[in-house]
Design a protein around this motif. Sequence first.
Motif, PDB file in Angstrom:
ATOM      1  N   TRP A  83       0.892  -1.154  -0.006  1.00 65.76           N
ATOM      2  CA  TRP A  83       0.053   0.091   0.054  1.00 65.76           C
ATOM      3  C   TRP A  83       0.918   1.298  -0.063  1.00 65.76           C
ATOM      4  N   ASP A  84       2.098   1.145   0.144  1.00 60.81           N
ATOM      5  CA  ASP A  84       3.295   2.237  -0.248  1.00 60.81           C
ATOM      6  C   ASP A  84       3.738   2.073  -1.404  1.00 60.81           C
ATOM      7  N   GLY A 131      -6.270   5.019  -8.491  1.00 63.12           N
ATOM      8  CA  GLY A 131      -7.575   4.194  -8.072  1.00 63.12           C
ATOM      9  C   GLY A 131      -7.119   3.118  -7.016  1.00 63.12           C
ATOM     10  N   ILE A 132      -5.765   2.672  -6.891  1.00 65.90           N
ATOM     11  CA  ILE A 132      -5.386   1.719  -6.381  1.00 65.90           C
ATOM     12  C   ILE A 132      -6.200   1.514  -4.924  1.00 65.90           C
ATOM     13  N   ARG A 133      -6.554   0.305  -4.793  1.00 63.69           N
ATOM     14  CA  ARG A 133      -7.769  -0.204  -3.479  1.00 63.69           C
ATOM     15  C   ARG A 133      -7.576  -1.600  -3.440  1.00 63.69           C
ATOM     16  N   VAL A 188     -11.750   0.528   0.548  1.00 61.12           N
ATOM     17  CA  VAL A 188     -11.013   1.807   0.495  1.00 61.12           C
ATOM     18  C   VAL A 188      -9.818   1.866  -0.466  1.00 61.12           C
ATOM     19  N   ASP A 189      -9.226   3.061  -0.628  1.00 66.16           N
ATOM     20  CA  ASP A 189      -8.079   3.301  -1.459  1.00 66.16           C
ATOM     21  C   ASP A 189      -6.702   2.838  -0.603  1.00 66.16           C
ATOM     22  N   GLY A 190      -5.974   2.846  -1.604  1.00 69.75           N
ATOM     23  CA  GLY A 190      -4.457   2.681  -1.008  1.00 69.75           C
ATOM     24  C   GLY A 190      -3.975   3.579   0.046  1.00 69.75           C
ATOM     25  N   PRO A 191      -3.860   4.854  -0.142  1.00 67.43           N
ATOM     26  CA  PRO A 191      -3.462   5.739   0.884  1.00 67.43           C
ATOM     27  C   PRO A 191      -4.199   5.556   2.186  1.00 67.43           C
ATOM     28  N   SER A 192      -5.521   5.433   1.952  1.00 66.45           N
ATOM     29  CA  SER A 192      -6.046   5.219   3.364  1.00 66.45           C
ATOM     30  C   SER A 192      -5.876   3.929   4.239  1.00 66.45           C
ATOM     31  N   ILE A 193      -5.354   2.915   3.496  1.00 66.91           N
ATOM     32  CA  ILE A 193      -4.877   1.730   4.275  1.00 66.91           C
ATOM     33  C   ILE A 193      -3.611   1.835   4.706  1.00 66.91           C
ATOM     34  N   THR A 227      -6.149  -4.955 -10.968  1.00 64.87           N
ATOM     35  CA  THR A 227      -5.459  -4.047 -11.272  1.00 64.87           C
ATOM     36  C   THR A 227      -6.009  -3.157 -12.504  1.00 64.87           C
ATOM     37  N   ALA A 228      -6.256  -3.774 -13.550  1.00 68.06           N
ATOM     38  CA  ALA A 228      -7.112  -3.269 -14.787  1.00 68.06           C
ATOM     39  C   ALA A 228      -8.454  -2.697 -14.364  1.00 68.06           C
ATOM     40  N   ILE A 229      -9.126  -3.400 -13.817  1.00 61.24           N
ATOM     41  CA  ILE A 229     -10.714  -2.792 -13.437  1.00 61.24           C
ATOM     42  C   ILE A 229     -10.384  -1.786 -12.434  1.00 61.24           C
ATOM     43  N   THR A 230      -9.564  -1.639 -11.641  1.00 59.22           N
ATOM     44  CA  THR A 230      -9.331  -0.620 -10.672  1.00 59.22           C
ATOM     45  C   THR A 230      -8.799   0.852 -11.563  1.00 59.22           C
ATOM     46  N   LEU A 231      -7.986   0.809 -12.509  1.00 61.27           N
ATOM     47  CA  LEU A 231      -7.502   1.742 -13.372  1.00 61.27           C
ATOM     48  C   LEU A 231      -8.430   2.303 -14.311  1.00 61.27           C
TER      49      LEU A 231
END
Length: 498
Positions: A52-53, A59-61, A83-88, A193-197
């Motif tokens: 997550w870093d 959109g990373i989640r 939730v998204d990556g930064p929140s994690i 990854t694709a369906i998030t992007l």
Amino acid sequence: MRSSPRSQEQEIDVLVVGAGISGIDVAYHLMKRCPGHSFIIAEARERIGGTWDLFRYPGIRSDSDMHTLGLPFRPWRGENAIVDGPSIRDYLEDTAREFGIDKHIRFGQRVVAADWDSTAGRWNVTIDAAGKERVVRARYLYWGSGYYSYSEAHSPPLPGAEDFAGPLIHPQFWPEDQQVEGKTIIVIGSGATAITLVPALVARGAKVVMLQRSPTYVVSRDPKDKIANRLHRFLPSSVAGRLVRWKNVAYSMATYGLARKKPEKVKHAILKGVGERISDARIVEQHFTPDYDPWDQRICLVPDGDLFEAIEAGKAEVVTGQIDRFESSGIRLRSGQLLECDIAVTATGLKMELFGGARLTVDGQPIDMTQRTIYRGMLISGLPNMALAFGYVNASWTLKCDLTARNFCRLVNESARHNDAAFVVPESAQAGERKPMIALDAGYVRRAADILPMQGSRGGWQVRTDVARDTLDFHFSPIEKAEIEFRDCRSETAGASQ
């Protein structure tokens, strides 16, 4: 949050590798369950968070809910469960700070090798810090470093890629200053990854095509867990967290079990859900109907159907076909169709890598992992005083890794009760028929066949996908009383190389 290396730390009881979810989790349990043992966390990067870093693409989640992906000793309290990556990452950093785990982390410390010294009963761990190597002697070694390479992604050959006039980007190495507004972008891939992007790029003003070789199962889910939010309003956090966690575990186990027993029924339900979001039945049939059963490969999650909304709005489309070659203006398919684009994104997957790429040896002799068998999803036959955190493939990563951390602490304490004898699963143990460690027919698993240990076909040698059974084993079949041997290090010869 940053901590400088302690050059004087040459001897340690437990060395934990990685300050992501798995590393922070085991650190908490070591502090609580093994207070007499010293430990440090060696983290190659400069920040907490692991996955997550590392990932910074739009959109990373996570596709696991935070009530199960989050740590059980600090229940997730956010309004959204997806939730998204930064929140994690923020959650993990706050957790480490709250429990004092951050004081044990040594940043910029990459583990490059580990050798078990049978005579001394220690792991000699080589750590690279800014190009300078040092050796730390650790009684126990815990790998919380994940299962894929941070430095290299899976990039299959792309004929003509050098002719493409625009940027060719892998999501794992997304440029921070990449502009996408007003651009036409092709995302190659159909996994998480694709369906998030795709919807994230659409939200940033791009026109997006998702180019896939074959369809993937995709389900929509409300990012909010309304039951969880109500329980947290009326019950103490620890009680609500436990109830929500097991509610979600029960649901995921039930759906996974149904998919294995009645795949056609689950397939029908998934496709019906897609049909409720996408009005054109031809799109559902051509681009969202896989030729395999649910959970033969992972099922992808889209919160609130954002991918489907982008398609319905005409801002994104899905094309199923084989790439012939890149041209200067885009991608030519084998059908002859040319897909023009300004940017191409290769969401083609990860490169699996255990132990963060470190070299493992026993008394200086290399280890062939394919000849080893994993026990209870955490111990590798013949390798003393070492555990590997590896999550479930059909449920949240943390659910398994938390059990692994608890079991590891039990073994550490039992070892101490045996006058610091080394714990090991003997290579001679009867594991039954040996099978691939990961029971998924996915490309990234097949590509890693030469680096993964195997699983067995009986008892604890099976890599289970059943959270409840693993939890019952923890309580009623303690690992320290299972097929583990405790050996005097002075005569320890277990793990001799093949």
